[in-house]
Design an enzyme around this catalytic site. Structure first.
Site, PDB file in Angstrom:
ATOM      1  N   LYS A 118      45.805  80.456  87.539  1.00  0.00           N
ATOM      2  CA  LYS A 118      44.575  79.782  87.095  1.00  0.00           C
ATOM      3  C   LYS A 118      44.908  78.381  86.609  1.00  0.00           C
ATOM      4  O   LYS A 118      45.867  78.197  85.871  1.00  0.00           O
ATOM      5  CB  LYS A 118      43.992  80.597  85.923  1.00  0.00           C
ATOM      6  CG  LYS A 118      42.796  79.980  85.266  1.00  0.00           C
ATOM      7  CD  LYS A 118      41.527  80.424  85.958  1.00  0.00           C
ATOM      8  CE  LYS A 118      40.322  79.637  85.550  1.00  0.00           C
ATOM      9  NZ  LYS A 118      39.741  78.800  86.590  1.00  0.00           N
ATOM     10  N   LYS A 163      49.382  78.992  78.417  1.00  0.00           N
ATOM     11  CA  LYS A 163      48.047  78.911  77.806  1.00  0.00           C
ATOM     12  C   LYS A 163      47.270  80.220  77.989  1.00  0.00           C
ATOM     13  O   LYS A 163      46.707  80.755  77.040  1.00  0.00           O
ATOM     14  CB  LYS A 163      47.286  77.757  78.475  1.00  0.00           C
ATOM     15  CG  LYS A 163      46.079  77.315  77.717  1.00  0.00           C
ATOM     16  CD  LYS A 163      45.377  76.157  78.407  1.00  0.00           C
ATOM     17  CE  LYS A 163      46.195  74.888  78.431  1.00  0.00           C
ATOM     18  NZ  LYS A 163      45.399  73.714  78.824  1.00  0.00           N
ATOM     19  N   LYS A 198      48.169  74.762  88.875  1.00  0.00           N
ATOM     20  CA  LYS A 198      47.510  73.466  88.739  1.00  0.00           C
ATOM     21  C   LYS A 198      47.444  72.809  90.094  1.00  0.00           C
ATOM     22  O   LYS A 198      48.274  73.085  90.972  1.00  0.00           O
ATOM     23  CB  LYS A 198      48.305  72.566  87.781  1.00  0.00           C
ATOM     24  CG  LYS A 198      47.450  71.515  87.124  1.00  0.00           C
ATOM     25  CD  LYS A 198      46.688  72.105  85.951  1.00  0.00           C
ATOM     26  CE  LYS A 198      45.784  71.103  85.300  1.00  0.00           C
ATOM     27  NZ  LYS A 198      45.196  71.640  84.066  1.00  0.00           N
ATOM     28  N   SER A 242      36.402  79.457  81.208  1.00  0.00           N
ATOM     29  CA  SER A 242      36.518  79.610  82.667  1.00  0.00           C
ATOM     30  C   SER A 242      36.682  81.086  83.015  1.00  0.00           C
ATOM     31  O   SER A 242      36.089  81.586  83.972  1.00  0.00           O
ATOM     32  CB  SER A 242      37.745  78.855  83.191  1.00  0.00           C
ATOM     33  OG  SER A 242      37.407  77.534  83.491  1.00  0.00           O
ATOM     34  N   THR A 267      36.374  73.231  75.659  1.00  0.00           N
ATOM     35  CA  THR A 267      37.705  72.749  75.268  1.00  0.00           C
ATOM     36  C   THR A 267      37.628  72.003  73.937  1.00  0.00           C
ATOM     37  O   THR A 267      38.403  72.272  73.014  1.00  0.00           O
ATOM     38  CB  THR A 267      38.320  71.879  76.372  1.00  0.00           C
ATOM     39  OG1 THR A 267      38.266  72.614  77.586  1.00  0.00           O
ATOM     40  CG2 THR A 267      39.759  71.531  76.060  1.00  0.00           C
ATOM     41  N   ASN A 310      35.570  64.431  78.343  1.00  0.00           N
ATOM     42  CA  ASN A 310      34.993  65.741  78.020  1.00  0.00           C
ATOM     43  C   ASN A 310      35.589  66.347  76.750  1.00  0.00           C
ATOM     44  O   ASN A 310      34.856  66.755  75.845  1.00  0.00           O
ATOM     45  CB  ASN A 310      35.200  66.684  79.219  1.00  0.00           C
ATOM     46  CG  ASN A 310      34.746  68.094  78.893  1.00  0.00           C
ATOM     47  OD1 ASN A 310      35.493  68.877  78.308  1.00  0.00           O
ATOM     48  ND2 ASN A 310      33.511  68.419  79.212  1.00  0.00           N
TER      49      ASN A 310
HETATM   50  P1  NAD Z   1      38.335  63.052  81.070  1.00  0.00           P
HETATM   51  O1  NAD Z   1      38.680  62.444  82.362  1.00  0.00           O
HETATM   52  O2  NAD Z   1      36.936  63.559  80.850  1.00  0.00           O
HETATM   53  O3  NAD Z   1      38.623  62.003  79.892  1.00  0.00           O
HETATM   54  C1  NAD Z   1      39.834  61.349  79.715  1.00  0.00           C
HETATM   55  C2  NAD Z   1      39.637  60.284  78.644  1.00  0.00           C
HETATM   56  O4  NAD Z   1      40.883  59.656  78.385  1.00  0.00           O
HETATM   57  C3  NAD Z   1      38.665  59.172  79.048  1.00  0.00           C
HETATM   58  O5  NAD Z   1      37.918  58.758  77.925  1.00  0.00           O
HETATM   59  C4  NAD Z   1      39.596  58.048  79.482  1.00  0.00           C
HETATM   60  O6  NAD Z   1      38.989  56.760  79.340  1.00  0.00           O
HETATM   61  C5  NAD Z   1      40.725  58.257  78.482  1.00  0.00           C
HETATM   62  N1  NAD Z   1      41.995  57.661  78.894  1.00  0.00           N
HETATM   63  C6  NAD Z   1      42.631  57.788  80.079  1.00  0.00           C
HETATM   64  N2  NAD Z   1      43.778  57.074  80.067  1.00  0.00           N
HETATM   65  C7  NAD Z   1      43.850  56.512  78.844  1.00  0.00           C
HETATM   66  C8  NAD Z   1      44.775  55.657  78.219  1.00  0.00           C
HETATM   67  N3  NAD Z   1      45.886  55.263  78.860  1.00  0.00           N
HETATM   68  N4  NAD Z   1      44.519  55.249  76.945  1.00  0.00           N
HETATM   69  C9  NAD Z   1      43.393  55.669  76.288  1.00  0.00           C
HETATM   70  N5  NAD Z   1      42.483  56.475  76.833  1.00  0.00           N
HETATM   71  C10 NAD Z   1      42.717  56.886  78.085  1.00  0.00           C
HETATM   72  O7  NAD Z   1      39.409  64.190  80.811  1.00  0.00           O
HETATM   73  P2  NAD Z   1      39.296  65.455  79.877  1.00  0.00           P
HETATM   74  O8  NAD Z   1      38.745  66.567  80.664  1.00  0.00           O
HETATM   75  O9  NAD Z   1      38.648  65.080  78.592  1.00  0.00           O
HETATM   76  O10 NAD Z   1      40.843  65.776  79.637  1.00  0.00           O
HETATM   77  C11 NAD Z   1      41.629  65.085  78.663  1.00  0.00           C
HETATM   78  C12 NAD Z   1      42.946  65.824  78.469  1.00  0.00           C
HETATM   79  O11 NAD Z   1      42.684  67.171  78.086  1.00  0.00           O
HETATM   80  C13 NAD Z   1      43.861  65.950  79.700  1.00  0.00           C
HETATM   81  O12 NAD Z   1      45.202  65.978  79.262  1.00  0.00           O
HETATM   82  C14 NAD Z   1      43.483  67.303  80.281  1.00  0.00           C
HETATM   83  O13 NAD Z   1      44.514  67.840  81.089  1.00  0.00           O
HETATM   84  C15 NAD Z   1      43.311  68.072  78.994  1.00  0.00           C
HETATM   85  N6  NAD Z   1      42.488  69.274  79.111  1.00  0.00           N
HETATM   86  C16 NAD Z   1      41.217  69.230  79.587  1.00  0.00           C
HETATM   87  C17 NAD Z   1      40.459  70.386  79.625  1.00  0.00           C
HETATM   88  C18 NAD Z   1      39.018  70.384  80.038  1.00  0.00           C
HETATM   89  O14 NAD Z   1      38.378  71.453  79.959  1.00  0.00           O
HETATM   90  N7  NAD Z   1      38.434  69.276  80.430  1.00  0.00           N
HETATM   91  C19 NAD Z   1      41.029  71.611  79.234  1.00  0.00           C
HETATM   92  C20 NAD Z   1      42.336  71.622  78.748  1.00  0.00           C
HETATM   93  C21 NAD Z   1      43.055  70.447  78.683  1.00  0.00           C
END
Ligand code: NAD
Length: 430
Positions: free
Chosen positions: A70, A94, A106, A364, A191, A222
């Site tokens: 997953k 996780k 992934k 999920s 999340t 997000n």
């Molecule tokens: P997203 O694409 O919705 O948001 C990413 C954010 O980070 C955006 O605001 C972007 O502008 C910012 N960003 C990107 N590069 C940057 C930088 N160099 N400096 C500052 N800001 C920066 O992604 P997300 O879904 O919010 O995921 C964020 C993190 O959480 C990732 O590591 C992802 O793997 C992890 N994650 C996400 C989920 C999920 O359900 N969405 C679950 C577990 C882990």
């Protein structure tokens, strides 16, 4: 010791450290420090201007001893096979720490999806599934969204999967779908709210009043948006800043407002779907716009990195204020092993990524359960079940932290690896 140069080396090094603590068999360690299966493929996409562009996609299944593999699919310009491998390993830990019956995988495509039109995105999503549909499925490997991918994209992928596998409606093949298209209520918040449930437990453990607590967040996508909402609305704390990546400037910025903290709903109203804030509107509304790293040095109680990996490293960790008591890892792999050593010494309470941000994969999993039952829960029911799962997971990690005198990240690994190894033994793999 040599410094890990990429996320996969970092994930392996974290694993190796705990494998030593657990005294794991070298053969078992060898199995677990590498993915079980790796797929790399071309995705030819006809662009709107008639040209053919070839993208590279990856799907990596690290371990499926506890259930179907997953993990999300990332569309990110700097995606590499090693980032995807690292993220696949972390997914295994996780799902295990959260105690849901799934393994870890992934996927990724090296692409900046914000640069694609709607139809190019759809063709890329369908193209991804064309290459991998034989190796995924509800009982094999279940993809989901991640950085750069959206619920709509999961809807297209699910549809393509159904078309290629005989047309049968199989919603649980892909999760993170739009609500109304097989998605679960509460997945959007899962999340970020999950991060906040674990922060609540950490503050309780440390005797800190959440209503007097302050936080600085990296990112405003997000995870970060819902962590900010949850921190202010569910816990009553204040968020002093968030940050984002500006594509047109090719630079990151921190948007801050101390005192009463940021107005999360207002900032959401001036943020695009990729988590980029409109800088001019933020300045107009009286917010301070600082450099990308400013979030890290704020005098707050809690840091919540929620953007990308390796943001807290040997150098940047030195900028963290003495006031910081909790590091809640909303992002995957935001802290390097060198920075971990510093945080450990300083006594910062780290909520490790694969516990802290497990909310997304837990919901999920709930989505797949609801798809298979063909019966859907209310948002309140989903979030209540999520809170129960995460609180239980947090307490399990805390027990090992205190009982065995381990750092929280090591304790979470001990719990997760122990469960995976047990499933491998029960299946007769080792
Ligand atoms: P997203 O694409 O919705 O948001 C990413 C954010 O980070 C955006 O605001 C972007 O502008 C910012 N960003 C990107 N590069 C940057 C930088 N160099 N400096 C500052 N800001 C920066 O992604 P997300 O879904 O919010 O995921 C964020 C993190 O959480 C990732 O590591 C992802 O793997 C992890 N994650 C996400 C989920 C999920 O359900 N969405 C679950 C577990 C882990």
């Amino acid at each position: 010791m040599a410094q890990p140069t990429n996320a996969f080396q970092m994930a392996q090094r974290q694993f190796d450290g705990v494998s030593e603590i657990m005294n794991l068999d070298p053969e078992v360690s060898q199995m677990l420090r590498w993915p079980t299966r790796e797929y790399k493929f071309q995705i030819p996409v006809r662009m709107d201007d008639g040209s053919l562009q070839v993208f590279f996609g990856y799907r990596i299944q690290h371990n499926d001893a506890r259930g179907p593999a997953k993990g999300g699919i990332r569309f990110h310009s700097s995606e590499t096979i090693d980032t995807v491998r690292a993220l696949a390993l972390w997914m295994t830990w996780k799902t295990a720490v959260a105690d849901i019956p799934l393994g870890g995988a992934k996927g990724g495509v090296a692409v900046d999806s914000a640069g694609l039109s709607r139809f190019e995105k759809e063709r890329l999503c369908r193209g991804f599934v064309n290459q991998i549909f034989r190796n995924i499925g509800p009982r094999l490997d279940i993809p989901a969204p991640d950085v750069g991918t959206t619920p709509q994209m999961m809807g297209w992928m699910m549809d393509q999967y159904a078309k290629l596998t005989g047309g049968e409606y199989t919603p649980s093949a892909i999760t993170g779908k739009p609500v109304g298209g097989g998605g679960s209520l509460g997945r959007r918040e899962a999340t970020g709210f999950g991060v906040v449930y674990t922060v609540r437990e950490a503050l309780r453990h440390l005797g800190i009043d959440p209503q007097k607590a302050t936080a600085a967040i990296q990112g405003f996508g997000n995870v970060a948006q819902h962590a900010a909402l949850g921190f202010t609305e569910l816990l009553g704390g204040k968020v002093h800043c968030v940050s984002y990546w500006d594509r047109s400037d090719q630079a990151g910025y921190t948007v801050s407002c101390s005192g009463d903290g940021i107005d999360v709903a207002f900032l959401q109203s001036i943020t695009d779907t990729y988590g980029a804030i409109d800088k001019d509107k933020a300045l107009e509304a009286g917010y301070k716009v600082e450099d990308a790293n400013a979030w890290l040095s704020k005098d707050v109680d809690i840091l919540i990195p929620s953007a990308l990996e390796a943001q807290i490293n040997a150098e940047s960790v030195q900028q963290i204020s003495e006031k910081v008591r909790v590091l809640a890892e909303g992002a995957n792999g935001p802290t390097t092993p060198e920075a971990d050593e510093v945080l450990k010494e300083r006594g910062v309470f780290v909520i490790p990524d694969f516990l802290c941000n497990a909310g997304g994969v837990i919901v999920s999993y709930f989505e797949g359960v609801q798809n298979d039952m063909n019966y859907y829960w209310s948002k309140e029911e989903v979030l209540e079940r999520l809170d129960q799962k995460l609180t239980t997971a947090f307490q399990g990690v805390l027990e090992i932290t205190e009982g065995d005198g381990l750092y929280t990240r090591e304790a979470a690994y001990v719990l997760a690896i122990g469960r995976v190894v047990e499933a491998m033994e029960l299946r007769g793999w080792i």
